[in-house]
Design an enzyme around this catalytic site. Structure first.
Site, PDB file in Angstrom:
ATOM      1  N   GLU A 792      35.934  51.596  42.628  1.00  0.00           N
ATOM      2  CA  GLU A 792      35.687  52.340  41.396  1.00  0.00           C
ATOM      3  C   GLU A 792      34.549  53.334  41.599  1.00  0.00           C
ATOM      4  OE1 GLU A 792      35.181  49.962  37.873  1.00  0.00           O
ATOM      5  OE2 GLU A 792      34.324  51.635  36.752  1.00  0.00           O
ATOM      6  N   ARG A 869      28.307  43.116  30.335  1.00  0.00           N
ATOM      7  CA  ARG A 869      29.511  42.373  29.953  1.00  0.00           C
ATOM      8  C   ARG A 869      29.232  40.868  30.021  1.00  0.00           C
ATOM      9  NH1 ARG A 869      35.097  43.376  29.531  1.00  0.00           N
ATOM     10  NH2 ARG A 869      34.817  45.612  29.619  1.00  0.00           N
ATOM     11  N   GLU A1244      41.891  41.577  34.296  1.00  0.00           N
ATOM     12  CA  GLU A1244      40.684  40.788  34.500  1.00  0.00           C
ATOM     13  C   GLU A1244      40.689  39.412  33.828  1.00  0.00           C
ATOM     14  OE1 GLU A1244      37.128  43.938  34.771  1.00  0.00           O
ATOM     15  OE2 GLU A1244      38.366  44.187  33.014  1.00  0.00           O
TER      16      GLU A1244
END
Ligand SMILES: Cc1cc2nc3c(=O)[nH]c(=O)nc-3n(C[C@H](O)[C@H](O)[C@H](O)COP(=O)(O)OP(=O)(O)OC[C@H]3O[C@@H](n4cnc5c(N)ncnc54)[C@H](O)[C@@H]3O)c2cc1C
Ligand code: FES
Ligand code: FES
Length: 1303
Positions: A792, A869, A1244
């Site tokens: 990413e 997160r 995920e």
């Protein structure tokens, strides 16, 4: 040339082989060149992949066939092309994935079945797996499931979770339904829907062994008939044809290296920078290939491969009386877990002995069995016992009343190097249990294999009973000592293992001896029944599985959405025709790049000396910071890192420069020759604890708070404190980072072919470094061989380096990182440390929680703030009224950690489950009751004030309880644990609630371009990249349904920045949602524009209407997102995905190994767009989580040097790690109005469900600890490795080591 000192030697022979039925005569064959490089670079056969270059992943598997003169037959065997020297293949036939079938001609059933069974996601592992299976079938057209599992011991897949591959290939086995059912969509109790399969096995082409390529008759030669010499640039390879010749050559070239399988020497040359100018290859010398029975036992030549040795010993075990084959069985047991099939097929006995590795699996057996070695040099022969010295043959002697065992303990059972390995041999006096002689040898306890001589002496003339056991254990604890800083670490564990493994041997012998003596009328004590499982060998059970999903209802069969359509590239991937970045043919003037990286974690660069490097042939340039025309500062969010370190390095692996040369080999050789001098700086911060001590944190420190935490603690009946560390994880995408940069020569244009999840970010950062605007840089991504977050942002650094190099030399430049470089340079999942304080009631209800989380971000910020997160998931699925959580992002001297599936979410939830488990243990209540009681309900609010609507965990929980038969299973576990002392079972049920959206709000957008051509075909482009998850397949399904045309009319060719600009990375599980909506919008608008033409010609068809070409690009942005940490308000997530898993495990309390017996998963994926792909994501994600929580360990030295740089040291789950029974069910009737066609994100969320395995292990350890009267909470860090499991199962043996070791 070392013989005639010319570039191309006139005395050098040609390598003659046949590759895919084509005759190949290679003049001037380069001894340093591997078959893999030759296939890919010289022949353009790019189907065979490079995954590791060290024999550890199987991506490079090909089949070699040759005539075996000694056996007078043709043999076919799988080999790792990355280790096979081209010169070793003279007179061999090589078959690659391209040689067995293709889309253009005809698929081979092996290719067809893996694709149709949904066993190919990113496809990078697929050709290797195909070839392992093909080689197996060439030898055995009807193998057993066990044979199939064995054939895959040397293959890895990071995407699929292995189950679909095994299920697909089960169709080749003798009994296709021997265990469980294949891919069945069974009815659940409340379902009225028809059963529907994920694929139809009846469509498989039959296997017809008569159709296989025949062995070329021209290779039916006895080889070698004469000495062969292959002279290369630096190395001379000589293949003698007799022992006499070999000894003569060794006398002439005393420093020459003997090479048979090259599985050790190949690694030394590639990774340890060792260089051997003369190689002698004795693989075909008849005397070294013999296996013959002699009066003393069996004699084995040093060039005999491990596969051949195994075959011969297996035959002997079948034929000879059991007591004569104790040693053979022990060797076979070691061979069972020795590397993978591809290595065993070429690696030789002599190579293993001569490597004299401290963890050799065979040497301890040979030593304990008193095997003798024959060692020769010109004119002399010695025979002496194995003590880790030179060898050309071994003998063994088997006596009556002898008992022999061998054990190997490794982190992963399959294809792993040992932590401790041993051979144990005892011989009793006639008709008694009195020890006449005993030999115990260990590997892994010293730099060489060692005999426990003192212990053995103390056991002589003693009865084999409890007193002897006690004496032996005490003595071993003293004798097998290790210093606390011994290389390899795990000191307590290794010492415990020496005793525990002896104990296993003791029980084994006690049992066999009691039976044998009974026959002779002598009674001695047998093993207690509850100890019996400690004597059993680890078995690879055949897996079974069930997959359940909601089939498209009758009447909707034309609706492609919801159908289990195969990944659109799967067949190409299985034939090797799918093109990955490094498969793009080389440009004529192309150059190769190799990185020069820092060897210090924190230092100033004093000087860089490139003189030796520039002298390497073919080197064109050394590129460094001074070559950057634009800005050297880079980074995905903030520019806080450099493309090339200028004056300072902040981690080992920091990129300092790059060498550009004509070949990869030259570039890499030169890169190693660059000398950098440093001035070391302090502190060197490696761990989270180092960062806490140095207060080294990135800002801001974030927190979330709700309720009155202080009051919550006051109101609680009890308070407990706990800690947990969760190790990092390497993405281990099978395809490493790769970029090809092509300067277009005009207006500063640069075209990049990249394996990246972030085409736009790559474009932007390359433009920044080159000092041009983004419109001059095009980034193109066809597909990736896996990404998992690792491509990413970290991929952009390599792309920028390659682009700068291409710009500087004005030629195309390519770099595909080697696995060790990739692991070193790119970082992975953040390690986490959490400490918590929990207030709870007697009934287990949690009233208050205070948790502090620390993540190890490495040397730059990268995306680490998004790891917040973890804060959003610190509650997992539990409603805690009073909660305060704080998250620190630690700045350390490690390569920057980055995104990886779940991005902090799994770590946050893992710590939640740790305190949940502690609360249950403290209350003495079943963990599942405590979890259920604390769980959220529909309409509850999270600590970050987001309301939980359409909360389906309750349903997932109930269905999972049913699917797994939880209550019955729990009773069985308890009963098992009552009946067994040394193996224990554990069970756990774990929920997950995973928020969907990028936490960086601006990333929640996508674009799509729909081009309709006048023939009616549609070219679809969207912002997402394909990395195996099947995004393109799903997007074609979305377009097909929206436009009302068949999928076959729609094509996606690639992702590129000149079609859909400014896209978000393909990450955060959100790509189907975002790109799906963008495609939907584009198609809808297109349909609206088409409507007048439809109205004009209502009887017409698609092709008639689209004559007027209307093309559309549309964007989509998720509405109403945004969260403010300051005010704890707003919505961070669009919606949540839910799931529940039940897992059951069995642990071996003596070794710490565990078996995954069962897993049931119920996952809410909304209305599945494609159940086959979604189940693939669930299973693949689960297996990655299984690696994270039970297996994968990154090991660093205190000064920040990464030891685990490849599959040899870093173990991801293998085929044998999948749960023996695996049930996956997609929750029915759970549409999600927030995403395209009511679906849900799936990439995920399932990963965390593997925590059920971790907590099942913890449950089993709890049972083991209870045997030592240990109750209540205990700390178990992740991953639950054999070392941690064994150390937690405290017993008399661990105490013995600790009392001896003062731990
Ligand atoms: C992926 C992988 C997994 C592995 N797993 C294991 C494992 O589970 N257990 C384990 O024990 N090992 C393992 N190994 C190590 C290695 O495969 C073995 O040691 C193997 O037996 C070496 O044999 P070879 O023929 O390939 O040796 P080579 O690499 O050809 O040679 C190794 C050494 O032996 C010497 N040598 C070879 N033949 C002779 C001879 N006739 N006389 C004198 N010297 C000789 C060579 O000069 C060299 O020093 C693994 C290696 C790899 C790459
Ligand atoms: S590339 Fe050969 S085994 Fe990995
Ligand atoms: S499909 Fe196996 S590694 Fe991707």
């Amino acid at each position: 040339c070392l013989m005639c000192f010319t570039t191309y030697c006139q005395y050098s022979h040609n390598v003659f082989s046949i590759i895919n039925s084509v005759q190949i005569t290679e003049k001037n064959a380069e001894p340093e060149k591997t078959l893999l490089t030759y296939l890919r670079r010289n022949l353009g056969l790019t189907g065979t992949k490079l995954g590791c270059a060290e024999g550890g992943c199987g991506a490079c598997t090909v089949m070699v066939s040759k005539y075996h003169p000694h056996q007078n037959r043709i043999i076919h065997y799988a080999v790792n092309a990355c280790l096979a020297p081209l010169c070793s293949l003279h007179h061999c036939a090589v078959t690659t994935v391209e040689g067995i079938g293709s889309m253009a001609s005809k698929l081979h059933p092996v290719q067809e079945r893996i694709a149709k069974a949904h066993g190919s996601q990113c496809g990078f592992c697929t050709p290797g797996i195909v070839m392992s299976m093909y080689a197996l079938l060439r030898n055995n057209p009807q193998p057993s499931m066990h044979d199939v599992q064995e054939a895959f011991q040397g293959n890895l897949c990071r995407c699929t979770g292995y189950r679909p591959i095994l299920e697909g290939y089960r169709s080749f086995t003798k009994v296709t339904t021997d265990n469980g059912c294949c891919m069945t969509n069974e009815h659940t109790q409340d379902s009225t829907l028809p059963a529907q399969k994920l694929y139809d096995q009846s469509e498989f082409m039959p296997l017809d062994p008569t159709q296989e390529i025949i062995f070329p008759p021209e290779l039916m030669v006895k080889q070698p008939q004469r000495e062969l010499r292959f002279a290369g640039e630096r190395v001379l390879w000589i293949q003698p044809c007799s022992l006499e010749e070999l000894l003569e050559l060794k006398a002439t070239y005393p420093n020459a290296k003997l090479v048979v399988g090259n599985t050790e020497v190949g690694i030394e040359m590639k990774f340890k920078n060792l260089f051997y100018p003369v190689i002698l290859a004795p693989a075909y010398i008849p005397e070294l290939n013999i296996i013959q029975n002699t009066q003393d036992g069996i004699q084995v030549g040093a060039s005999v491969t491990l596969t051949v040795l195994g075959d011969v010993l297996r035959a002997a075990v079948k034929k000879l009386p059991a007591h004569q084959t104790e040693v053979f069985k022990a060797v076979l047991e070691q061979l069972r877990w020795f590397a993978g099939q591809q290595i065993r097929n070429v690696a030789a006995v002599g190579g293993n002995i001569m490597t004299a590795s401290p963890i050799s699996d065979l040497n301890p057996v040979f030593m304990a069995a008193s095997c003798k070695l024959t060692v020769m040099s010109k004119g002399t022969t010695f025979i002496f016992p194995v003590q880790g010295s030179k060898v050309v043959a071994f003998h063994d002697l088997i006596q009556n009343t002898e008992y022999f065992s061998a054990f190997k303990q490794s982190p992963r059972k399959e294809d792993d190097i040992a932590i401790v390995t041993c051979g144990m041999n005892v011989f009793f006096k006639e008709q008694s249990n009195i020890v006449q002689s005993i030999r115990i040898s260990y590997g892994g306890m010293a730099p060489v294999t060692v005999l426990a001589t003192a212990t053995c002496n103390r056991l002589l003339n003693r009865q084999w009973n409890e007193e002897l056991l006690e004496e032996a254990c005490t003595s071993l604890a003293e004798e097998m000592s290790l210093s606390p800083s011994a290389p390899g670490g795990m000191v307590t564990y290794r010492r415990t293992l020496t005793i525990s493994l002896f104990y296993k041997f003791f029980l084994n012998v006690q049992h066999k001896l009691s039976l044998d003596l009974l026959k002779e009328g002598v009674t001695v004590e047998d093993v207690r029944p509850e100890y019996a499982t400690a004597t059993e060998l680890f078995q690879l059970d055949s897996p079974s599985s069930v997959q359940l999903y909601q089939a498209v209802p009758p009447g909707y069969s034309d609706d492609v959405v919801g159908q289990p359509i195969m990944h659109l590239s799967a067949l190409k991937q299985a034939t090797g025709e799918a093109i990955y970045c490094d498969d793009i043919p080389c440009y004529e003037n192309e150059l190769h790049l190799a990185l020069v990286t820092s060897t210090k974690a924190h230092a100033l660069i004093k000087s860089i000396d490139t003189s030796d490097a520039m002298a390497v042939p073919g080197v064109v340039a050394f590129i460094s910071a001074k070559d950057i025309p634009g800005s050297n500062m880079t980074g995905p969010v903030v520019y806080d890192e450099t493309v090339f370190a200028d004056d300072k390095v902040t981690c080992v692996g920091h990129i300092v420069g790059a060498i550009v040369a004509d070949t990869q080999a030259h570039a890499q050789r030169a890169a190693k020759a660059v000398k950098i001098s440093y001035e070391e700086l302090q502190p060197v911060i490696v761990t989270i604890q180092d960062a806490i001590a140095n207060k080294s944190f990135f800002q801001p420190v974030r927190s979330i708070e709700r309720g009155d935490v202080a009051q919550g603690f006051k109101d609680s009946d009890h308070i407990l404190h706990g800690e947990m560390h969760i190790g990092g994880q390497e993405q281990f995408y099978l395809e490493t980072n790769c970029t090809l940069a092509v300067p277009r020569g005009e207006d500063g244009e640069m075209e990049l072919f990249v394996s990246t999840q972030s085409a736009s970010k790559t474009q932007a950062l390359v433009a920044k470094a080159l000092g041009v605007s983004a419109n001059r840089v095009v980034c193109r991504v066809k597909r990736m061989g896996g990404g998992f977050g690792g491509k990413e942002s970290r991929s952009t650094i390599l792309s920028t380096v390659v682009a700068v190099a291409a710009h500087t030399v004005k030629r195309p430049v390519r770099c595909m990182l080697d696995r060790d470089e990739d692991m070193l340079v790119t970082g992975g999942r953040h390690p986490f440390f959490g400490h918590y304080k929990v207030g709870y009631m007697n009934n287990g209800r949690v009233m208050a929680l205070e948790v502090t989380l620390y993540s190890n971000a490495g040397n730059s910020l990268d995306l680490s703030l998004s790891v917040s997160r973890a804060l959003f998931h610190m509650d997992n699925s539990y409603n805690i009224p009073n909660i305060r959580a704080t998250g620190y992002v630690c700045k350390t001297n490690l390569p920057s950690n980055s995104a990886f599936r779940g991005f902090g979410g799994p770590q946050g939830m893992m710590i939640a489950e740790s305190w949940m488990s502690d609360v249950a243990l403290s209350c003495g209540l079943p963990a599942e009751e405590v979890r259920r009681m604390n769980m959220y309900k529909e309409g509850d609010f999270t600590p970050f004030s987001q309301r939980l609507d359409n909360f389906t965990i309750d349903r997932c929980w109930e269905e999972c309880m049913q699917l797994s038969d939880f209550n019955k299973r729990k009773d069985a576990v308890e009963q098992y644990n009552r009946q067994h002392r040394w193996t224990k079972r554990g069970l756990s049920i774990i929920p997950t609630k995973f928020g969907i959206s990028f936490t960086a709000v601006f990333l929640n957008q996508a674009g799509a371009l729909v081009l309709v051509y006048s023939d009616g075909s549609v070219l679809l482009t969207h912002g997402g990249t394909e990395m195996g998850q099947g995004l393109h397949t799903k997007m074609v399904q979305v377009a097909s349904k929206t436009l009302g045309i068949p999928c076959s009319k729609i094509h996606i060719t690639e992702t590129s920045t000149n079609t859909v600009p400014n896209t978000s990375p393909t990450a955060a599980s959100a790509s189907s949602d975002l790109n799906g909506m963008a495609i939907y919008n584009a198609c809808q608008t297109l349909l609206q524009r088409l409507q007048p033409y439809k109205d004009k010609n209502p009887k017409g068809c698609w092709e008639d209407w689209v004559r007027i070409i209307i093309n559309f690009i549309m964007f989509y942005r998720t509405p109403d997102l945004g969260y403010d940490f300051e005010t704890n308000s707003g919505r961070p997530f669009n919606y949540f995905s839910y799931g529940v898993a039940v897992s059951e495990v069995e642990i071996d309390c003596l070794t710490g190994s565990h078996k995954n017996l069962h897993t049931s998963i119920v996952m809410d994926v909304g209305k599945s767009l494609n159940p086959a792909l979604d189940i693939g994501q669930v299973e693949g994600g689960f297996m990655q989580g299984l690696g994270l929580f039970t297996l994968e360990e990154l090991r660093y030295s205190p000064d920040g040097y990464l030891y685990t740089r490849g599959p040899g040291m870093y173990k991801i789950p293998a085929f044998g790690d999948i749960p023996i029974e695996l049930k996956v069910s997609l929750l029915r009737d759970a549409p999600n109005e927030k995403a395209i066609f009511s679906s849900k994100a799936v990439g995920e969320p399932p990963l965390f469900l593997a925590a059920s395995v971790f907590y099942a292990i913890k449950d089993a350890i709890t049972a083991a600890r209870a045997e030592s009267n240990l109750t209540g909470p205990f700390r178990l860090d992740s991953p639950a490795t054999p070392e941690r499991i064994r150390n937690a199962c405290e017993d008399k043996f661990t105490k013995l080591v600790c009392s001896n070791f003062h731990c």
